[in-house]
Each structure stands twice: as structure tokens, then as C-alpha cells.
Design an enzyme around this catalytic site. Structure first.
Site, mmCIF file in Angstrom:
data_model
loop_
_atom_site.group_PDB
_atom_site.id
_atom_site.type_symbol
_atom_site.label_atom_id
_atom_site.label_comp_id
_atom_site.label_asym_id
_atom_site.label_seq_id
_atom_site.Cartn_x
_atom_site.Cartn_y
_atom_site.Cartn_z
ATOM 1 N N LYS A 1 0.666 -1.116 -0.086
ATOM 2 C CA LYS A 1 0.150 0.050 -0.035
ATOM 3 C C LYS A 1 0.823 1.311 -0.058
ATOM 4 C CE LYS A 1 -2.288 -1.926 3.785
ATOM 5 N NZ LYS A 1 -3.188 -1.806 4.756
ATOM 6 N N GLY A 2 2.150 1.052 0.192
ATOM 7 C CA GLY A 2 3.047 2.277 0.625
ATOM 8 C C GLY A 2 3.014 3.311 -0.606
ATOM 9 N N GLU B 1 7.948 2.261 -6.618
ATOM 10 C CA GLU B 1 8.284 1.854 -5.281
ATOM 11 C C GLU B 1 8.555 3.190 -4.294
ATOM 12 O OE1 GLU B 1 8.138 -0.435 -3.010
ATOM 13 O OE2 GLU B 1 8.175 -2.348 -4.041
ATOM 14 N N ASP C 1 14.372 -1.396 0.327
ATOM 15 C CA ASP C 1 15.143 -1.701 1.816
ATOM 16 C C ASP C 1 16.130 -3.004 1.351
ATOM 17 O OD1 ASP C 1 14.805 -1.304 4.691
ATOM 18 O OD2 ASP C 1 14.696 -3.271 4.652
ATOM 19 N N LYS D 1 17.658 2.722 0.242
ATOM 20 C CA LYS D 1 18.265 2.494 1.415
ATOM 21 C C LYS D 1 19.260 1.357 0.886
ATOM 22 C CE LYS D 1 14.974 2.130 4.839
ATOM 23 N NZ LYS D 1 14.482 1.615 6.140
ATOM 24 N N PHE E 1 14.740 4.312 9.649
ATOM 25 C CA PHE E 1 13.217 3.935 9.591
ATOM 26 C C PHE E 1 12.387 5.048 9.458
ATOM 27 C CE2 PHE E 1 8.995 2.326 9.878
ATOM 28 C CZ PHE E 1 9.030 1.246 9.119
ATOM 29 N N VAL E 2 11.715 5.133 8.107
ATOM 30 C CA VAL E 2 11.096 6.556 7.908
ATOM 31 C C VAL E 2 9.370 6.316 7.892
ATOM 32 C CG1 VAL E 2 12.902 7.889 6.811
ATOM 33 C CG2 VAL E 2 11.657 6.208 5.564
ATOM 34 N N ASP F 1 4.613 3.449 6.467
ATOM 35 C CA ASP F 1 3.987 3.478 7.646
ATOM 36 C C ASP F 1 4.830 2.580 8.847
ATOM 37 O OD1 ASP F 1 3.623 0.855 6.363
ATOM 38 O OD2 ASP F 1 2.391 0.355 7.956
ATOM 39 N N ARG G 1 1.038 6.875 7.485
ATOM 40 C CA ARG G 1 0.782 6.924 5.762
ATOM 41 C C ARG G 1 0.217 7.954 5.445
ATOM 42 N NH1 ARG G 1 1.541 1.815 3.869
ATOM 43 N NH2 ARG G 1 0.628 0.106 4.914
HETATM 44 P P1 IMP Z 1 12.354 -4.773 1.002
HETATM 45 O O1 IMP Z 1 11.598 -5.866 0.309
HETATM 46 O O2 IMP Z 1 13.080 -5.194 2.059
HETATM 47 O O3 IMP Z 1 12.957 -3.950 0.077
HETATM 48 O O4 IMP Z 1 11.171 -3.951 1.806
HETATM 49 C C1 IMP Z 1 10.355 -3.177 1.216
HETATM 50 C C2 IMP Z 1 9.119 -2.717 1.634
HETATM 51 O O5 IMP Z 1 9.426 -2.692 3.351
HETATM 52 C C3 IMP Z 1 8.775 -1.219 1.171
HETATM 53 O O6 IMP Z 1 8.035 -1.255 0.475
HETATM 54 C C4 IMP Z 1 8.025 -0.765 2.568
HETATM 55 O O7 IMP Z 1 6.510 -1.204 2.344
HETATM 56 C C5 IMP Z 1 8.641 -1.660 3.693
HETATM 57 N N1 IMP Z 1 9.827 -0.615 4.242
HETATM 58 C C6 IMP Z 1 11.119 -0.768 4.128
HETATM 59 N N2 IMP Z 1 11.780 0.229 4.636
HETATM 60 C C7 IMP Z 1 10.821 1.106 5.380
HETATM 61 C C8 IMP Z 1 10.787 2.454 6.269
HETATM 62 O O8 IMP Z 1 11.766 2.835 6.499
HETATM 63 N N3 IMP Z 1 9.751 2.742 6.604
HETATM 64 C C9 IMP Z 1 8.418 2.012 6.104
HETATM 65 N N4 IMP Z 1 8.479 0.984 5.350
HETATM 66 C C10 IMP Z 1 9.582 0.418 4.961
HETATM 67 MG MG MG Z 2 6.120 -1.076 -0.862
#
Ligand code: IMP
Ligand code: MG
Length: 170
Positions: free
Chosen positions: A43-44, A94, A98, A126, A147-148, A154, A160
Site C-alpha cells: 500500500k505504501g 516503489e 530496503d 536505502k 526507518f522512515v 507506515d 501513511r
Molecule cells: P524490501 O523488500 O526489504 O526492500 O522491503 C520493501 C518494503 O518494506 C517497502 O515497500 C516498505 O513497505 C517496507 N519498508 C522498508 N523500509 C521502510 C521504512 O523505512 N519505512 C516504512 N516502510 C519500510
Molecule cells: Mg512498498
């Protein structure tokens, strides 16, 4: 909006607007004369895609996917792509990258449908947290390993709807 304990202002709404406008300009330039598919993982990325799509003056289709990536478990599709992306120029939108697990999974899913191209747009990146090798094609801003929340991002659904982005110590 109420400031919660642990929230430190990080990126203001006007800085976000500028980042989004610059990303839109780059995409318009690179896809001139083409139709694009903006693929938004829920949803982000909802606020980001809403702003970005309105700034990109190209013919476009918006679609949504919903993928969960629980810690220690493999990614799972809750809602799949619902338009025909074969032969289309797909941009995955996106809000943040992360570890890169969700995105690698989604990119593989998209490529399996044989699009004309597939690129990744990230508002925030990141790289220090990356577990899988993955470099976004368009990045709004590279940030440190913090973390943001805010602007779609969220912490357990908190933040959000905030217009600005905050560092959040959980
Ligand atoms: P990844 O699969 O580890 O790259 O995670 C990506 C997802 O984790 C993002 O689409 C976000 O939903 C969540 N996420 C990663 N870092 C943050 C953050 O700092 N704040 C909020 N959500 C995050
Ligand atoms: Mg996302």
C-alpha cells in the site's frame, strides 16, 4: 497530524514535491511518445503514484499489485497484475527499497509476462540494507539506514497519511 514520540522531521512536503517533479521530468524525457504502465505495489506507494502519475504527461495505465513479504518467509502475491503488460513499457513505482526482496520478486513476476521493458522508480533508496543485488533506474533520494514514516510509508499503519517524511525510532 499529531507528532508522536520518536518522530524527527526528515523530508518536507515541498522537498518531496520537487523530487517527484524531477522524477516525472526524467521519465517523460526517456519515454517520449510511448505509452507506459505505472505498476504500484500496495500500500505504501499509493500517495507517490498518485502524485507522480499526474506529473507525467504521457499516455499511461495505472495498475496495482499487492505482495506480502513477512520476515523470514518468501513473498506472496495477494493481488496480481490485472492489465495485459506483454509488450508494454512497465515502470514499477516503489516508495522505498530496503532489502530488495519484494522488488526482486515483483520484477521477476513482471518479466515473466514479457513486457517491452521493465524499470524501477524509487522515491527513497536505502542501499545499505540491500540483501539482493538490485539498483533502481530512477531514485528520488538515497537515505541512510533509518526507518522512515509519512507520505505512504507506515509503521504498523501509522504515518501513511502524513504529508512530510519523518525518521521514526520505533
Ligand atoms: P524490501 O523488500 O526489504 O526492500 O522491503 C520493501 C518494503 O518494506 C517497502 O515497500 C516498505 O513497505 C517496507 N519498508 C522498508 N523500509 C521502510 C521504512 O523505512 N519505512 C516504512 N516502510 C519500510
Ligand atoms: Mg512498498
Amino acid at each position: 497530524m499529531q507528532m508522536r514520540e520518536g518522530m524527527i522531521p526528515s523530508i518536507t512536503k515541498s522537498e518531496i514535491d520537487e523530487m517527484v517533479a524531477e522524477l516525472a521530468r526524467d521519465i517523460e524525457r526517456d519515454y517520449e511518445g510511448k505509452e507506459i504502465v505505472l505498476l504500484c505495489p500496495l500500500k505504501g506507494s499509493v500517495l507517490f503514484v498518485a502524485d507522480l502519475s499526474r506529473k507525467i504527461k504521457l499516455q499511461q495505465i495505472i495498475d496495482f499489485v499487492y505482495i506480502t513479504s513477512p520476515k523470514g518467509e518468501s513473498c506472496r502475491i495477494i493481488k496480481d497484475v490485472s492489465v495485459d503488460i506483454q509488450g508494454k513499457h512497465v515502470l514499477i513505482i516503489e516508495e522505498i527499497i530496503d532489502a530488495g526482496r519484494t522488488l526482486s520478486f515483483l520484477k521477476a513476476r513482471v518479466l515473466a509476462s514479457h513486457p517491452a521493458s521493465c524499470k524501477v522508480v524509487a522515491l527513497l533508496d536505502k542501499p545499505a540494507r540491500r540483501e539482493l543485488q538490485l539498483t533502481p533506474d530512477y531514485v528520488g533520494r538515497t537515505i541512510e539506514d533509518r526507518f522512515v514514516i509519512g507520505y505512504g510509508l507506515d509503521s504498523e499503519e501509522i504515518g501513511r497519511n502524513y504529508s512530510d517524511i519523518y525518521n521514526f525510532a520505533q
